[in-house]
Design a protein around this motif. Structure first.
Motif, PDB file in Angstrom:
ATOM      1  N   ASN A  44       1.681  -3.718   6.271  1.00 36.79           N
ATOM      2  CA  ASN A  44       1.362  -3.507   4.854  1.00 36.79           C
ATOM      3  C   ASN A  44       2.491  -2.804   4.100  1.00 36.79           C
ATOM      4  OD1 ASN A  44       1.235  -0.892   5.722  1.00 36.79           O
ATOM      5  ND2 ASN A  44      -0.992  -0.740   5.624  1.00 36.79           N
ATOM      6  N   GLY A  45       3.599  -2.546   4.773  1.00 31.93           N
ATOM      7  CA  GLY A  45       4.766  -1.964   4.104  1.00 31.93           C
ATOM      8  C   GLY A  45       4.717  -0.465   3.941  1.00 31.93           C
ATOM      9  N   ALA A  46       3.602   0.166   4.309  1.00 31.64           N
ATOM     10  CA  ALA A  46       3.499   1.629   4.160  1.00 31.64           C
ATOM     11  C   ALA A  46       4.305   2.334   5.256  1.00 31.64           C
ATOM     12  CB  ALA A  46       2.041   2.062   4.231  1.00 31.64           C
ATOM     13  N   ARG A  47       4.566   3.616   5.014  1.00 28.42           N
ATOM     14  CA  ARG A  47       5.258   4.412   6.023  1.00 28.42           C
ATOM     15  C   ARG A  47       4.271   5.417   6.607  1.00 28.42           C
ATOM     16  NH1 ARG A  47       8.579   8.604   7.456  1.00 28.42           N
ATOM     17  NH2 ARG A  47       7.952   9.996   5.790  1.00 28.42           N
TER      18      ARG A  47
ATOM     19  N   PRO B 201       3.914  -8.779  17.035  1.00 29.60           N
ATOM     20  CA  PRO B 201       2.963  -7.814  16.464  1.00 29.60           C
ATOM     21  C   PRO B 201       2.567  -6.750  17.494  1.00 29.60           C
ATOM     22  CG  PRO B 201       1.818  -9.827  17.055  1.00 29.60           C
ATOM     23  CD  PRO B 201       3.273 -10.064  17.369  1.00 29.60           C
ATOM     24  N   ILE B 202       2.182  -5.610  16.976  1.00 31.68           N
ATOM     25  CA  ILE B 202       1.757  -4.487  17.817  1.00 31.68           C
ATOM     26  C   ILE B 202       0.731  -3.706  17.011  1.00 31.68           C
ATOM     27  CG2 ILE B 202       3.711  -3.088  16.979  1.00 31.68           C
ATOM     28  CD1 ILE B 202       3.785  -1.670  19.656  1.00 31.68           C
ATOM     29  N   GLY B 203      -0.269  -3.132  17.672  1.00 34.28           N
ATOM     30  CA  GLY B 203      -1.274  -2.344  16.971  1.00 34.28           C
ATOM     31  C   GLY B 203      -0.909  -0.869  16.956  1.00 34.28           C
ATOM     32  N   VAL B 204      -1.193  -0.227  15.822  1.00 31.77           N
ATOM     33  CA  VAL B 204      -0.879   1.200  15.697  1.00 31.77           C
ATOM     34  C   VAL B 204      -2.101   1.941  15.169  1.00 31.77           C
ATOM     35  CG1 VAL B 204       0.563   2.926  14.539  1.00 31.77           C
ATOM     36  CG2 VAL B 204       1.560   0.720  15.196  1.00 31.77           C
ATOM     37  N   ARG B 205      -2.538   2.955  15.892  1.00 33.37           N
ATOM     38  CA  ARG B 205      -3.544   3.900  15.386  1.00 33.37           C
ATOM     39  C   ARG B 205      -2.914   5.276  15.400  1.00 33.37           C
ATOM     40  NH1 ARG B 205      -8.151   5.431  18.015  1.00 33.37           N
ATOM     41  NH2 ARG B 205      -7.545   4.690  20.093  1.00 33.37           N
ATOM     42  N   GLY B 206      -3.099   6.043  14.333  1.00 36.88           N
ATOM     43  CA  GLY B 206      -2.566   7.389  14.348  1.00 36.88           C
ATOM     44  C   GLY B 206      -2.039   7.801  12.990  1.00 36.88           C
ATOM     45  N   PRO B 207      -1.308   8.882  12.897  1.00 37.01           N
ATOM     46  CA  PRO B 207      -0.922   9.740  14.012  1.00 37.01           C
ATOM     47  C   PRO B 207      -2.051  10.689  14.404  1.00 37.01           C
ATOM     48  CG  PRO B 207      -0.055  10.635  11.968  1.00 37.01           C
ATOM     49  CD  PRO B 207      -0.772   9.364  11.612  1.00 37.01           C
TER      50      PRO B 207
ATOM     51  N   MET C  45       0.856  -1.197   0.000  1.00 38.35           N
ATOM     52  CA  MET C  45       0.000   0.000   0.000  1.00 38.35           C
ATOM     53  C   MET C  45       0.890   1.244   0.000  1.00 38.35           C
ATOM     54  SD  MET C  45      -2.889   1.130   2.821  1.00 38.35           S
ATOM     55  CE  MET C  45      -4.042  -0.175   2.498  1.00 38.35           C
ATOM     56  N   SER C  46       0.493   2.263  -0.774  1.00 34.29           N
ATOM     57  CA  SER C  46       1.310   3.476  -0.806  1.00 34.29           C
ATOM     58  C   SER C  46       1.150   4.246   0.504  1.00 34.29           C
ATOM     59  CB  SER C  46       0.881   4.376  -1.971  1.00 34.29           C
ATOM     60  OG  SER C  46      -0.372   4.967  -1.674  1.00 34.29           O
ATOM     61  N   ASP C  47       2.134   5.117   0.800  1.00 34.02           N
ATOM     62  CA  ASP C  47       2.076   5.900   2.036  1.00 34.02           C
ATOM     63  C   ASP C  47       0.828   6.779   2.054  1.00 34.02           C
ATOM     64  OD1 ASP C  47       4.472   4.694   2.442  1.00 34.02           O
ATOM     65  OD2 ASP C  47       5.688   6.500   2.113  1.00 34.02           O
ATOM     66  N   ALA C  48       0.515   7.376   0.900  1.00 33.05           N
ATOM     67  CA  ALA C  48      -0.642   8.284   0.826  1.00 33.05           C
ATOM     68  C   ALA C  48      -1.949   7.513   1.023  1.00 33.05           C
ATOM     69  CB  ALA C  48      -0.639   9.002  -0.521  1.00 33.05           C
ATOM     70  N   ALA C  49      -2.037   6.346   0.390  1.00 29.89           N
ATOM     71  CA  ALA C  49      -3.255   5.546   0.530  1.00 29.89           C
ATOM     72  C   ALA C  49      -3.423   5.088   1.975  1.00 29.89           C
ATOM     73  CB  ALA C  49      -3.179   4.325  -0.400  1.00 29.89           C
ATOM     74  N   PHE C  50      -2.291   4.773   2.605  1.00 29.77           N
ATOM     75  CA  PHE C  50      -2.353   4.340   3.998  1.00 29.77           C
ATOM     76  C   PHE C  50      -2.800   5.494   4.910  1.00 29.77           C
ATOM     77  CE2 PHE C  50      -0.282   3.568   8.145  1.00 29.77           C
ATOM     78  CZ  PHE C  50      -1.018   2.444   8.482  1.00 29.77           C
ATOM     79  N   ALA C  51      -2.286   6.696   4.617  1.00 25.62           N
ATOM     80  CA  ALA C  51      -2.687   7.866   5.415  1.00 25.62           C
ATOM     81  C   ALA C  51      -4.183   8.097   5.291  1.00 25.62           C
ATOM     82  CB  ALA C  51      -1.901   9.098   4.952  1.00 25.62           C
TER      83      ALA C  51
ATOM     84  N   PRO D  38      10.894  12.371  11.497  1.00 27.02           N
ATOM     85  CA  PRO D  38       9.742  12.453  10.587  1.00 27.02           C
ATOM     86  C   PRO D  38      10.161  12.436   9.123  1.00 27.02           C
ATOM     87  CG  PRO D  38      10.117  14.565  11.675  1.00 27.02           C
ATOM     88  CD  PRO D  38      11.044  13.578  12.313  1.00 27.02           C
ATOM     89  N   ALA D  39      11.446  12.661   8.854  1.00 28.40           N
ATOM     90  CA  ALA D  39      11.903  12.684   7.458  1.00 28.40           C
ATOM     91  C   ALA D  39      12.070  11.276   6.887  1.00 28.40           C
ATOM     92  CB  ALA D  39      13.220  13.447   7.355  1.00 28.40           C
ATOM     93  N   GLY D  40      12.120  10.277   7.717  1.00 25.89           N
ATOM     94  CA  GLY D  40      12.279   8.924   7.193  1.00 25.89           C
ATOM     95  C   GLY D  40      12.720   7.949   8.259  1.00 25.89           C
ATOM     96  N   GLY D  41      12.968   6.732   7.833  1.00 29.20           N
ATOM     97  CA  GLY D  41      13.405   5.701   8.779  1.00 29.20           C
ATOM     98  C   GLY D  41      12.226   5.001   9.403  1.00 29.20           C
ATOM     99  N   PRO D  42      12.489   4.089  10.319  1.00 31.21           N
ATOM    100  CA  PRO D  42      11.398   3.318  10.928  1.00 31.21           C
ATOM    101  C   PRO D  42      10.521   4.194  11.827  1.00 31.21           C
ATOM    102  CG  PRO D  42      13.483   2.871  12.027  1.00 31.21           C
ATOM    103  CD  PRO D  42      13.805   3.750  10.868  1.00 31.21           C
ATOM    104  N   LEU D  43       9.357   3.659  12.114  1.00 31.92           N
ATOM    105  CA  LEU D  43       8.455   4.325  13.059  1.00 31.92           C
ATOM    106  C   LEU D  43       8.982   4.019  14.463  1.00 31.92           C
ATOM    107  CD1 LEU D  43       5.797   5.839  13.616  1.00 31.92           C
ATOM    108  CD2 LEU D  43       4.633   3.630  13.514  1.00 31.92           C
ATOM    109  N   ILE D  44       9.383   5.043  15.182  1.00 24.15           N
ATOM    110  CA  ILE D  44      10.054   4.821  16.469  1.00 24.15           C
ATOM    111  C   ILE D  44       9.233   5.399  17.619  1.00 24.15           C
ATOM    112  CG2 ILE D  44      12.146   5.308  17.806  1.00 24.15           C
ATOM    113  CD1 ILE D  44      13.709   5.399  15.211  1.00 24.15           C
ATOM    114  N   HIS D  45       9.102   4.614  18.665  1.00 22.42           N
ATOM    115  CA  HIS D  45       8.443   5.084  19.888  1.00 22.42           C
ATOM    116  C   HIS D  45       9.331   4.739  21.078  1.00 22.42           C
ATOM    117  CE1 HIS D  45       4.906   4.966  17.256  1.00 22.42           C
ATOM    118  NE2 HIS D  45       4.408   5.893  18.047  1.00 22.42           N
ATOM    119  N   THR D  46       9.412   5.650  22.008  1.00 18.03           N
ATOM    120  CA  THR D  46      10.171   5.399  23.228  1.00 18.03           C
ATOM    121  C   THR D  46       9.178   5.354  24.382  1.00 18.03           C
ATOM    122  OG1 THR D  46      12.072   6.498  22.274  1.00 18.03           O
ATOM    123  CG2 THR D  46      12.077   6.207  24.673  1.00 18.03           C
ATOM    124  N   ILE D  47       9.203   4.270  25.110  1.00 17.35           N
ATOM    125  CA  ILE D  47       8.133   3.977  26.073  1.00 17.35           C
ATOM    126  C   ILE D  47       8.720   3.699  27.445  1.00 17.35           C
ATOM    127  CG2 ILE D  47       6.151   2.471  26.534  1.00 17.35           C
ATOM    128  CD1 ILE D  47       6.473   1.621  23.483  1.00 17.35           C
TER     129      ILE D  47
END
Lengths: 283, 153
Positions: A41-44, A98-104, A1-7, A71-80
Protein backbone atom coordinates in the motif's frame (compact mmCIF):
# COMPACT_ATOMS: atom_id res chain seq x y z
CA UNK A 1 -2.24 5.11 2.58
CA UNK A 2 -0.47 7.48 4.96
CA UNK A 3 2.09 6.11 7.43
CA UNK A 4 -0.08 7.19 10.37
CA UNK A 5 -3.23 5.63 8.93
CA UNK A 6 -1.33 2.43 8.27
CA UNK A 7 -0.01 2.37 11.85
CA UNK A 8 -3.59 2.72 13.10
CA UNK A 9 -4.69 -0.12 10.84
CA UNK A 10 -1.90 -2.41 12.03
CA UNK A 11 -2.78 -1.59 15.63
CA UNK A 12 -6.48 -2.27 15.06
CA UNK A 13 -5.92 -5.55 13.22
CA UNK A 14 -2.73 -7.01 14.67
CA UNK A 15 -3.48 -10.54 13.49
CA UNK A 16 -3.96 -9.63 9.83
CA UNK A 17 -0.79 -9.73 7.73
CA UNK A 18 -0.28 -6.89 5.29
CA UNK A 19 1.18 -7.75 1.93
CA UNK A 20 4.64 -6.47 1.14
CA UNK A 21 7.07 -7.28 -1.64
CA UNK A 22 10.72 -8.13 -1.53
CA UNK A 23 12.69 -5.32 -3.16
CA UNK A 24 16.19 -6.48 -2.36
CA UNK A 25 17.93 -9.62 -1.12
CA UNK A 26 21.51 -9.95 0.08
CA UNK A 27 23.41 -12.91 1.47
CA UNK A 28 25.12 -11.75 4.65
CA UNK A 29 26.69 -14.94 5.94
CA UNK A 30 26.64 -18.55 4.72
CA UNK A 31 23.19 -19.00 6.31
CA UNK A 32 21.72 -15.51 6.73
CA UNK A 33 20.04 -13.20 4.22
CA UNK A 34 18.84 -9.64 4.45
CA UNK A 35 15.55 -8.71 2.78
CA UNK A 36 14.45 -5.19 1.87
CA UNK A 37 10.66 -5.02 1.93
CA UNK A 38 8.14 -2.55 0.59
CA UNK A 39 4.53 -2.57 1.70
CA UNK A 40 2.05 -3.01 -1.13
CA UNK A 41 0.00 0.00 0.00
CA UNK A 42 3.05 2.29 -0.17
CA UNK A 43 3.00 3.14 3.54
CA UNK A 44 6.09 3.07 5.72
CA UNK A 45 6.12 0.98 8.85
CA UNK A 46 7.04 3.09 11.88
CA UNK A 47 8.93 1.09 14.46
CA UNK A 48 11.29 1.49 17.39
CA UNK A 49 14.77 -0.08 17.58
CA UNK A 50 14.46 -3.59 18.98
CA UNK A 51 10.89 -4.24 17.84
CA UNK A 52 10.01 -7.19 15.62
CA UNK A 53 7.55 -8.14 12.93
CA UNK A 54 5.82 -11.42 12.18
CA UNK A 55 6.79 -12.30 8.63
CA UNK A 56 4.73 -14.74 6.59
CA UNK A 57 6.07 -16.97 3.88
CA UNK A 58 2.73 -17.60 2.22
CA UNK A 59 1.81 -21.24 2.21
CA UNK A 60 4.56 -22.14 4.67
CA UNK A 61 4.15 -20.21 7.90
CA UNK A 62 5.01 -17.23 10.03
CA UNK A 63 8.07 -16.30 12.08
CA UNK A 64 9.05 -13.48 14.42
CA UNK A 65 11.94 -11.51 12.95
CA UNK A 66 13.50 -8.36 14.40
CA UNK A 67 13.73 -5.31 12.22
CA UNK A 68 17.37 -4.71 11.30
CA UNK A 69 17.08 -1.46 9.32
CA UNK A 70 17.25 2.20 10.14
CA UNK A 71 14.17 3.39 12.06
CA UNK A 72 14.77 6.90 10.70
CA UNK A 73 13.91 5.88 7.15
CA UNK A 74 14.63 3.67 4.19
CA UNK A 75 13.15 0.29 3.36
CA UNK A 76 11.81 -2.13 5.92
CA UNK A 77 14.77 -4.44 6.47
CA UNK A 78 14.91 -7.85 8.12
CA UNK A 79 17.90 -10.13 8.45
CA UNK A 80 16.96 -13.78 8.64
CA UNK A 81 18.86 -16.92 9.36
CA UNK A 82 17.73 -20.01 7.49
CA UNK A 83 17.30 -22.58 10.25
CA UNK A 84 13.78 -23.98 9.88
CA UNK A 85 11.08 -24.42 7.22
CA UNK A 86 9.66 -20.89 7.59
CA UNK A 87 12.96 -19.06 7.77
CA UNK A 88 14.29 -21.11 4.87
CA UNK A 89 11.21 -20.14 2.83
CA UNK A 90 11.62 -16.48 3.80
CA UNK A 91 15.28 -16.39 2.84
CA UNK A 92 14.48 -18.07 -0.48
CA UNK A 93 12.17 -15.21 -1.52
CA UNK A 94 13.34 -13.29 -4.54
CA UNK A 95 12.84 -9.63 -5.46
CA UNK A 96 9.20 -9.13 -6.45
CA UNK A 97 7.91 -12.01 -4.33
CA UNK A 98 5.08 -11.25 -1.88
CA UNK A 99 5.57 -11.61 1.86
CA UNK A 100 3.21 -11.04 4.80
CA UNK A 101 4.02 -8.51 7.50
CA UNK A 102 2.36 -8.09 10.90
CA UNK A 103 3.75 -5.61 13.37
CA UNK A 104 5.69 -3.94 14.72
CA UNK A 105 5.44 -5.69 18.06
CA UNK A 106 7.04 -5.60 21.45
CA UNK A 107 9.08 -3.30 23.62
CA UNK A 108 12.34 -2.20 22.03
CA UNK A 109 15.70 -0.96 23.26
CA UNK A 110 15.71 1.78 25.94
CA UNK A 111 16.90 4.61 23.71
CA UNK A 112 15.52 7.39 25.89
CA UNK A 113 17.09 5.95 29.05
CA UNK A 114 20.43 5.73 27.25
CA UNK A 115 20.65 9.46 26.63
CA UNK A 116 23.58 11.06 28.46
CA UNK A 117 25.11 7.68 29.25
CA UNK A 118 27.89 5.52 27.90
CA UNK A 119 26.24 2.85 25.78
CA UNK A 120 27.70 -0.60 25.42
CA UNK A 121 26.24 -2.86 22.73
CA UNK A 122 27.22 -6.51 22.93
CA UNK A 123 26.15 -8.69 20.04
CA UNK A 124 26.66 -12.37 19.38
CA UNK A 125 26.18 -13.89 15.94
CA UNK A 126 23.01 -12.71 14.26
CA UNK A 127 22.23 -10.78 17.47
CA UNK A 128 23.77 -7.80 15.72
CA UNK A 129 20.66 -7.57 13.52
CA UNK A 130 18.20 -6.50 16.28
CA UNK A 131 20.87 -4.16 17.66
CA UNK A 132 21.56 -2.45 14.34
CA UNK A 133 18.52 -0.12 14.50
CA UNK A 134 19.68 1.00 17.95
CA UNK A 135 23.15 1.61 16.57
CA UNK A 136 21.73 3.67 13.70
CA UNK A 137 19.81 5.75 16.24
CA UNK A 138 22.89 6.17 18.46
CA UNK A 139 25.04 7.27 15.54
CA UNK A 140 22.28 9.41 14.04
CA UNK A 141 21.82 11.30 17.27
CA UNK A 142 25.40 10.88 18.45
CA UNK A 143 25.61 14.01 20.62
CA UNK A 144 22.86 12.74 22.91
CA UNK A 145 24.94 9.83 24.17
CA UNK A 146 28.27 9.32 25.93
CA UNK A 147 30.89 6.87 24.71
CA UNK A 148 29.40 4.27 22.37
CA UNK A 149 31.00 0.84 22.14
CA UNK A 150 30.08 -2.19 20.08
CA UNK A 151 31.50 -5.56 21.07
CA UNK A 152 30.66 -8.23 18.54
CA UNK A 153 31.33 -11.94 18.61
CA UNK A 154 30.83 -14.26 15.66
CA UNK A 155 31.47 -17.91 15.01
CA UNK A 156 34.14 -17.44 12.34
CA UNK A 157 35.31 -14.49 10.20
CA UNK A 158 32.94 -15.71 7.44
CA UNK A 159 30.00 -15.44 9.85
CA UNK A 160 30.44 -11.72 10.54
CA UNK A 161 27.10 -10.26 9.57
CA UNK A 162 27.00 -6.78 7.98
CA UNK A 163 30.77 -7.13 7.50
CA UNK A 164 31.25 -3.99 5.38
CA UNK A 165 29.18 -1.90 7.73
CA UNK A 166 31.08 -3.21 10.75
CA UNK A 167 34.29 -2.16 8.99
CA UNK A 168 32.88 1.30 8.35
CA UNK A 169 31.86 1.64 12.00
CA UNK A 170 35.37 0.61 13.04
CA UNK A 171 36.76 3.45 10.94
CA UNK A 172 34.69 6.06 12.76
CA UNK A 173 36.07 8.08 15.65
CA UNK A 174 32.81 8.37 17.55
CA UNK A 175 32.31 4.67 18.26
CA UNK A 176 34.62 1.94 19.53
CA UNK A 177 34.14 -1.35 17.75
CA UNK A 178 35.81 -4.59 18.76
CA UNK A 179 35.16 -7.87 16.98
CA UNK A 180 36.10 -11.37 18.00
CA UNK A 181 35.43 -14.80 16.54
CA UNK A 182 35.28 -18.19 18.22
CA UNK A 183 37.42 -19.94 15.63
CA UNK A 184 39.62 -18.71 12.82
CA UNK A 185 42.22 -19.84 10.35
CA UNK A 186 45.69 -18.42 10.80
CA UNK A 187 45.05 -15.73 8.15
CA UNK A 188 42.65 -13.95 10.52
CA UNK A 189 44.53 -11.30 12.48
CA UNK A 190 41.63 -10.08 14.60
CA UNK A 191 40.66 -11.29 18.05
CA UNK A 192 39.84 -14.93 18.70
CA UNK A 193 37.95 -15.84 21.85
CA UNK A 194 34.46 -15.47 23.27
CA UNK A 195 32.83 -12.05 23.28
CA UNK A 196 33.10 -11.68 27.06
CA UNK A 197 36.88 -11.41 26.68
CA UNK A 198 36.34 -8.07 24.92
CA UNK A 199 34.59 -6.52 27.92
CA UNK A 200 37.75 -5.97 29.94
CA UNK A 201 39.27 -4.10 26.98
CA UNK A 202 36.31 -1.73 26.60
CA UNK A 203 36.17 1.72 28.17
CA UNK A 204 32.99 2.87 29.91
CA UNK A 205 31.82 4.35 33.17
CA UNK A 206 29.78 1.55 34.73
CA UNK A 207 28.09 4.03 37.07
CA UNK A 208 26.70 5.97 34.13
CA UNK A 209 26.37 3.37 31.43
CA UNK A 210 23.71 1.23 29.85
CA UNK A 211 24.27 -2.07 28.09
CA UNK A 212 22.19 -3.65 25.32
CA UNK A 213 22.89 -7.31 24.69
CA UNK A 214 21.58 -9.56 21.95
CA UNK A 215 22.65 -13.05 21.02
CA UNK A 216 22.19 -16.65 22.12
CA UNK A 217 20.75 -16.80 25.62
CA UNK A 218 23.82 -18.49 27.14
CA UNK A 219 26.04 -15.77 25.71
CA UNK A 220 23.76 -13.03 27.07
CA UNK A 221 23.79 -14.64 30.51
CA UNK A 222 27.58 -14.69 30.65
CA UNK A 223 27.88 -11.17 29.27
CA UNK A 224 25.38 -9.87 31.84
CA UNK A 225 27.30 -11.59 34.65
CA UNK A 226 30.57 -10.12 33.39
CA UNK A 227 29.05 -6.63 33.25
CA UNK A 228 27.69 -6.90 36.78
CA UNK A 229 31.20 -7.84 37.84
CA UNK A 230 32.42 -4.68 36.10
CA UNK A 231 30.05 -2.56 38.17
CA UNK A 232 26.96 -2.34 35.96
CA UNK A 233 23.63 -2.23 37.77
CA UNK A 234 21.34 -5.13 36.88
CA UNK A 235 18.69 -2.66 35.78
CA UNK A 236 21.16 -0.97 33.41
CA UNK A 237 21.66 -4.18 31.43
CA UNK A 238 19.08 -4.90 28.72
CA UNK A 239 18.69 -8.21 26.90
CA UNK A 240 16.61 -9.08 23.86
CA UNK A 241 14.99 -12.45 24.37
CA UNK A 242 13.94 -14.99 21.82
CA UNK A 243 11.17 -17.54 22.25
CA UNK A 244 8.66 -19.32 20.08
CA UNK A 245 6.35 -16.40 19.29
CA UNK A 246 3.07 -17.11 17.56
CA UNK A 247 0.39 -14.47 18.09
CA UNK A 248 2.85 -11.67 19.02
CA UNK A 249 0.22 -9.91 21.16
CA UNK A 250 0.40 -11.90 24.40
CA UNK A 251 -2.68 -14.06 23.84
CA UNK A 252 -1.46 -17.52 22.90
CA UNK A 253 1.12 -18.01 25.65
CA UNK A 254 3.72 -19.74 23.48
CA UNK A 255 6.42 -17.27 24.47
CA UNK A 256 5.61 -17.07 28.16
CA UNK A 257 8.64 -16.74 30.43
CA UNK A 258 7.65 -16.73 34.09
CA UNK A 259 5.00 -14.04 34.48
CA UNK A 260 5.86 -12.28 31.22
CA UNK A 261 5.14 -12.75 27.55
CA UNK A 262 8.26 -12.15 25.51
CA UNK A 263 6.25 -10.88 22.53
CA UNK A 264 4.18 -8.32 24.44
CA UNK A 265 6.30 -7.37 27.46
CA UNK A 266 9.62 -7.74 25.64
CA UNK A 267 11.54 -8.88 23.71
CA UNK A 268 13.79 -6.39 25.52
CA UNK A 269 13.98 -6.76 29.29
CA UNK A 270 16.41 -5.70 32.00
CA UNK A 271 18.69 -8.31 33.47
CA UNK A 272 17.09 -7.51 36.83
CA UNK A 273 13.73 -8.62 35.41
CA UNK A 274 15.08 -11.80 33.81
CA UNK A 275 17.89 -12.98 36.05
CA UNK A 276 15.68 -15.25 38.17
CA UNK A 277 14.16 -16.96 35.13
CA UNK A 278 17.40 -17.32 33.22
CA UNK A 279 18.66 -19.51 36.03
CA UNK A 280 15.76 -21.96 35.68
CA UNK A 281 16.68 -24.78 33.36
CA UNK A 282 14.31 -25.67 30.51
CA UNK A 283 12.21 -22.53 31.09
CA UNK B 1 67.33 -5.05 36.76
CA UNK B 2 65.59 -2.31 38.71
CA UNK B 3 63.87 -1.24 35.53
CA UNK B 4 62.71 -4.77 34.77
CA UNK B 5 61.42 -5.10 38.32
CA UNK B 6 59.32 -2.00 37.78
CA UNK B 7 58.04 -3.37 34.47
CA UNK B 8 57.23 -6.71 36.09
CA UNK B 9 55.39 -5.08 38.97
CA UNK B 10 53.41 -2.97 36.52
CA UNK B 11 52.13 -6.00 34.60
CA UNK B 12 48.54 -6.90 35.63
CA UNK B 13 49.55 -10.51 36.29
CA UNK B 14 51.95 -9.42 39.04
CA UNK B 15 49.95 -6.39 40.23
CA UNK B 16 50.36 -5.89 43.97
CA UNK B 17 53.08 -8.49 44.27
CA UNK B 18 55.05 -8.21 47.50
CA UNK B 19 58.35 -6.36 46.95
CA UNK B 20 60.49 -9.28 48.08
CA UNK B 21 58.60 -11.68 45.80
CA UNK B 22 58.91 -9.23 42.95
CA UNK B 23 62.68 -9.18 43.35
CA UNK B 24 62.70 -12.98 43.41
CA UNK B 25 60.52 -13.28 40.32
CA UNK B 26 62.49 -10.59 38.54
CA UNK B 27 65.59 -12.76 38.81
CA UNK B 28 63.89 -15.13 36.35
CA UNK B 29 62.63 -12.43 33.97
CA UNK B 30 63.91 -10.84 30.81
CA UNK B 31 62.45 -8.68 28.09
CA UNK B 32 61.46 -10.28 24.81
CA UNK B 33 60.41 -8.88 21.43
CA UNK B 34 58.75 -10.63 18.54
CA UNK B 35 58.03 -9.43 15.03
CA UNK B 36 54.60 -9.86 13.50
CA UNK B 37 54.43 -13.35 12.05
CA UNK B 38 57.21 -14.71 14.25
CA UNK B 39 56.55 -17.97 16.07
CA UNK B 40 57.26 -17.73 19.79
CA UNK B 41 56.95 -21.44 20.47
CA UNK B 42 55.82 -24.61 18.77
CA UNK B 43 53.63 -27.46 19.99
CA UNK B 44 55.76 -30.19 21.55
CA UNK B 45 58.69 -27.92 22.35
CA UNK B 46 59.99 -27.75 25.86
CA UNK B 47 57.92 -25.21 27.85
CA UNK B 48 60.90 -23.51 29.38
CA UNK B 49 59.39 -20.05 29.28
CA UNK B 50 56.28 -18.31 30.51
CA UNK B 51 55.25 -15.04 28.84
CA UNK B 52 53.59 -11.89 30.11
CA UNK B 53 52.41 -9.81 27.15
CA UNK B 54 53.16 -6.08 27.44
CA UNK B 55 52.31 -4.88 23.95
CA UNK B 56 51.10 -6.39 20.69
CA UNK B 57 49.06 -9.51 20.10
CA UNK B 58 49.72 -13.21 20.14
CA UNK B 59 47.67 -15.97 18.52
CA UNK B 60 47.53 -19.43 20.06
CA UNK B 61 47.08 -22.03 17.36
CA UNK B 62 46.66 -25.73 16.79
CA UNK B 63 47.27 -27.34 13.42
CA UNK B 64 45.29 -30.22 12.01
CA UNK B 65 46.17 -32.28 8.94
CA UNK B 66 44.50 -30.87 5.86
CA UNK B 67 43.09 -27.89 7.72
CA UNK B 68 46.17 -25.85 8.43
CA UNK B 69 46.54 -23.79 11.58
CA UNK B 70 43.44 -22.73 13.53
CA UNK B 71 43.60 -19.92 16.03
CA UNK B 72 41.67 -20.69 19.19
CA UNK B 73 42.65 -17.67 21.25
CA UNK B 74 44.34 -14.32 20.81
CA UNK B 75 45.96 -12.48 23.68
CA UNK B 76 46.94 -8.88 24.18
CA UNK B 77 48.60 -6.54 26.68
CA UNK B 78 48.21 -7.60 30.29
CA UNK B 79 47.61 -11.24 29.46
CA UNK B 80 49.84 -14.30 29.91
CA UNK B 81 50.47 -17.53 28.09
CA UNK B 82 52.59 -20.61 28.44
CA UNK B 83 51.21 -22.07 31.66
CA UNK B 84 52.58 -25.44 30.61
CA UNK B 85 55.74 -24.30 32.41
CA UNK B 86 54.13 -25.47 35.62
CA UNK B 87 52.95 -28.97 34.77
CA UNK B 88 55.18 -31.93 33.84
CA UNK B 89 56.29 -32.85 31.25
CA UNK B 90 56.64 -29.09 30.58
CA UNK B 91 55.75 -29.18 26.90
CA UNK B 92 53.90 -26.60 24.82
CA UNK B 93 50.54 -27.96 23.71
CA UNK B 94 50.00 -25.32 21.00
CA UNK B 95 51.87 -22.92 18.75
CA UNK B 96 52.14 -19.29 19.79
CA UNK B 97 52.66 -16.73 17.06
CA UNK B 98 52.98 -12.95 17.27
CA UNK B 99 50.40 -11.42 14.92
CA UNK B 100 51.56 -7.88 15.63
CA UNK B 101 54.90 -6.52 16.84
CA UNK B 102 54.91 -7.82 20.41
CA UNK B 103 56.82 -7.03 23.56
CA UNK B 104 56.67 -9.42 26.47
CA UNK B 105 58.36 -10.40 29.68
CA UNK B 106 59.80 -13.86 29.35
CA UNK B 107 60.03 -15.79 32.61
CA UNK B 108 62.57 -18.61 32.82
CA UNK B 109 60.33 -21.53 33.76
CA UNK B 110 62.92 -23.66 35.55
CA UNK B 111 64.13 -20.66 37.49
CA UNK B 112 60.61 -19.70 38.58
CA UNK B 113 59.70 -23.29 39.42
CA UNK B 114 62.78 -23.59 41.62
CA UNK B 115 62.03 -20.35 43.41
CA UNK B 116 58.43 -21.35 43.97
CA UNK B 117 59.61 -24.69 45.33
CA UNK B 118 62.14 -23.05 47.63
CA UNK B 119 59.74 -20.36 48.80
CA UNK B 120 56.24 -21.75 49.13
CA UNK B 121 54.81 -18.34 49.96
CA UNK B 122 56.00 -17.09 46.59
CA UNK B 123 54.73 -20.31 45.00
CA UNK B 124 51.30 -19.91 46.59
CA UNK B 125 51.14 -16.28 45.50
CA UNK B 126 52.00 -17.24 41.92
CA UNK B 127 49.39 -20.03 42.02
CA UNK B 128 46.71 -17.61 43.20
CA UNK B 129 47.49 -15.41 40.22
CA UNK B 130 47.59 -18.28 37.78
CA UNK B 131 44.42 -20.07 38.86
CA UNK B 132 41.97 -17.29 37.86
CA UNK B 133 43.62 -17.22 34.43
CA UNK B 134 43.24 -20.97 34.05
CA UNK B 135 39.65 -20.98 35.33
CA UNK B 136 38.72 -18.17 32.94
CA UNK B 137 40.39 -19.94 30.02
CA UNK B 138 38.59 -23.17 30.89
CA UNK B 139 35.28 -21.34 31.07
CA UNK B 140 35.74 -19.57 27.75
CA UNK B 141 36.90 -22.81 26.12
CA UNK B 142 33.68 -24.48 27.30
CA UNK B 143 31.61 -21.65 25.85
CA UNK B 144 33.51 -21.88 22.56
CA UNK B 145 32.82 -25.61 22.48
CA UNK B 146 29.09 -24.94 22.79
CA UNK B 147 29.26 -23.34 19.35
CA UNK B 148 26.58 -20.88 20.43
CA UNK B 149 26.41 -19.09 17.10
CA UNK B 150 25.96 -22.32 15.20
CA UNK B 151 22.64 -23.58 13.86
CA UNK B 152 21.53 -24.82 17.28
CA UNK B 153 22.75 -21.74 19.13
Amino acid sequence: MSDAAFATLMHAQPMVPQVAHVRGRRKDTPDAWTLDLELANGARLIYAPGQFNMLTAFGVGEAAISVSGDPAGGPLIHTIRAVGPVSRALTALEPGDPIGVRGPFGVGWPMAQAEGKDVLLVAGGLGLAPLRPALYRLLGERARFGRVTLLFGARTPEDIVFRHEVESWRARFDIDVDVTVDHAASEWHGHVGVVTTLISRATFDPCNALAMICGPEVMMRFVAMALVEKGFGEDAIYLSMERNMKCAIGHCGHCQLGPTFICRDGPVFTYAQLKRFLAIKEL
Amino acid sequence: MENLERILAAHPFFAGLDGEFCTLACGCAKNARFDAGQFICHEGDSADQFFLVREGRVALQVSAPGRGASTFLTLGPGEVFGVNWLVPPYRWTYDAKAIAPTRAISMDAACLRNKCEANHSLGYDVMKRLMPVLVERLHTARVQMLDLYGARG
